[in-house]
Design an enzyme around this catalytic site. Sequence first.
Site, PDB file in Angstrom:
ATOM      1  N   HIS A 253       5.717   0.670   1.601  1.00 31.63           N
ATOM      2  CA  HIS A 253       5.328   2.063   1.458  1.00 31.63           C
ATOM      3  C   HIS A 253       6.194   2.702   0.395  1.00 31.63           C
ATOM      4  O   HIS A 253       7.380   2.376   0.289  1.00 31.63           O
ATOM      5  CB  HIS A 253       5.493   2.820   2.785  1.00 31.63           C
ATOM      6  CG  HIS A 253       4.751   4.103   2.802  1.00 31.63           C
ATOM      7  ND1 HIS A 253       5.274   5.258   2.272  1.00 31.63           N
ATOM      8  CD2 HIS A 253       3.513   4.404   3.250  1.00 31.63           C
ATOM      9  CE1 HIS A 253       4.375   6.214   2.408  1.00 31.63           C
ATOM     10  NE2 HIS A 253       3.300   5.736   2.984  1.00 31.63           N
TER      11      HIS A 253
ATOM     12  N   ASP B 121      -1.481   1.404   8.044  1.00 36.18           N
ATOM     13  CA  ASP B 121      -2.728   0.645   7.958  1.00 36.18           C
ATOM     14  C   ASP B 121      -2.655  -0.734   8.598  1.00 36.18           C
ATOM     15  O   ASP B 121      -3.669  -1.408   8.741  1.00 36.18           O
ATOM     16  CB  ASP B 121      -3.146   0.482   6.490  1.00 36.18           C
ATOM     17  CG  ASP B 121      -3.722   1.764   5.953  1.00 36.18           C
ATOM     18  OD1 ASP B 121      -4.303   2.504   6.755  1.00 36.18           O
ATOM     19  OD2 ASP B 121      -3.580   2.021   4.753  1.00 36.18           O
TER      20      ASP B 121
END
Length: 428
Positions: free
Chosen positions: A307, A364
């Site tokens: 991320h 996700d």
Amino acid sequence: MSKTAELSIDGKTYSLPVFTGTENESAIDIGKLRDQSGLVTLDPGYKNTGATKSAITYLDGDNGILRYRGYSIEELAEKSTFIEVAYLLIFGELPGKDQLQRFRDDIKIHTLVHEDVKKILDGFPSTAHPMGVLASLFCSQTAFYPESLDPNRASESIYISIIRSLAKMPTFAAWAYKNTLGHPVNYPDNSLEYCSRFMKMMFALPAEQYQPDPVISSALDKLLILHADHEQNCSTSTVRMVGSSQSSIYSSISAGINALWGPLHGGANQEVILMLESIVKDGGNIDKWIAKAKDKNDPFRLMGFGHRVYKNFDPRAKIIKKAADDVLAKLGVKDPILDVARNLEDIALRDPYFIERKLYPNVDFYSGIIYRALGIPVEMFTVMFAIGRLPGWIAQWKEMRENKEPIGRPRQIYTGQKERAYIPITKR
Ligand code: ACO
């Protein structure tokens, strides 16, 4: 006394103001640097650039903190509802009982879309990815509500655009899915709440008695809360950038949907499932796939890992991992890819490559597993993300307009040819 930073270059020193936010994050304000020194800053991908001051979402990537308007994501996911969170993000405070009722009722009144939207939908082949269809249907609202082209309208008129956006999004999303099947669309059933209404439009056969499943609706509601805002990510920055040219709310959000589509952003949830399915099909050799992810000559990346901002853990991933266990247990679903996901996570988290680069599962990694258990097809995963992210995009667009932010227009450092004379075609 307010802090300043000093920049020295070519024997000259420039004093730059430092702005500090409510959580003590500090930024050097370089807004006047170019006027003073002729210098711009260079930061491809805006990895270290604050594009705006915002009072909506606080995110501390090192400590895995995410708060909407000061409320922790953990508490909101446990105690709130998606519609309540949407109100909070857009208007800044949790709604009172009457405010929430009115907000819900207003949304219900606007769920139906103009019948001509069906003609636009009919123009798409069934091979069209639902994200492209969603972005197009969303943008088409500028045609049905031309007054929305003026973003400086009175606030009641902006309110109606906000309500229409929230109300019609599930209708567009479900219709984009029906288009992939070549099936007739279902109309919104306003006796149902937001998530159940969406699921009915997705899955009910025409004239069928549809019984919403509370386990499914509440799991979906939680997922939407977790996706509702994430400060200045790629799609939200896109919404603000497009909106900064005074483009309408519908066209700005349509641009955000397109930005979300890519596999490095919202499209990752679809890619995660495809990756896990490939690993299962390939015999479940997780070490082989970890090696591929680490090989710089192999374009493969571990989808759902890493991320830009979270470098410790993604708090949403923690909530989702637990929710995935709960939902699968409640629905009695046994999914082999959940075991692969768990093993993959275990192995990656012990591997120096992932540890050194601070790569952890992101939101996700497990969301697709829940969507699958709820019966949502893989090509709709990113659409689900878009439904969740909508209140954030609206809140950020509204904040940007209310703060009268200037048009977004980054600078560049030119690296091309110096001026040269045109060469006639005969001499090339
Ligand atoms: N698998 C393998 N290696 C990775 C991964 C991954 N998923 N993510 C990053 N790396 C490596 C990079 O190769 C790079 O290695 P290097 O330093 O040896 O060159 C290093 O980690 C840093 O990666 P960057 O790409 O520079 O990090 P950035 O902050 O630009 O990208 C991103 C973040 C796009 C999320 C990236 O981690 C990625 O591609 N992840 C997979 C896609 C994904 O899950 N996206 C969803 C993000 S969450 C969301 O949008 C909701």
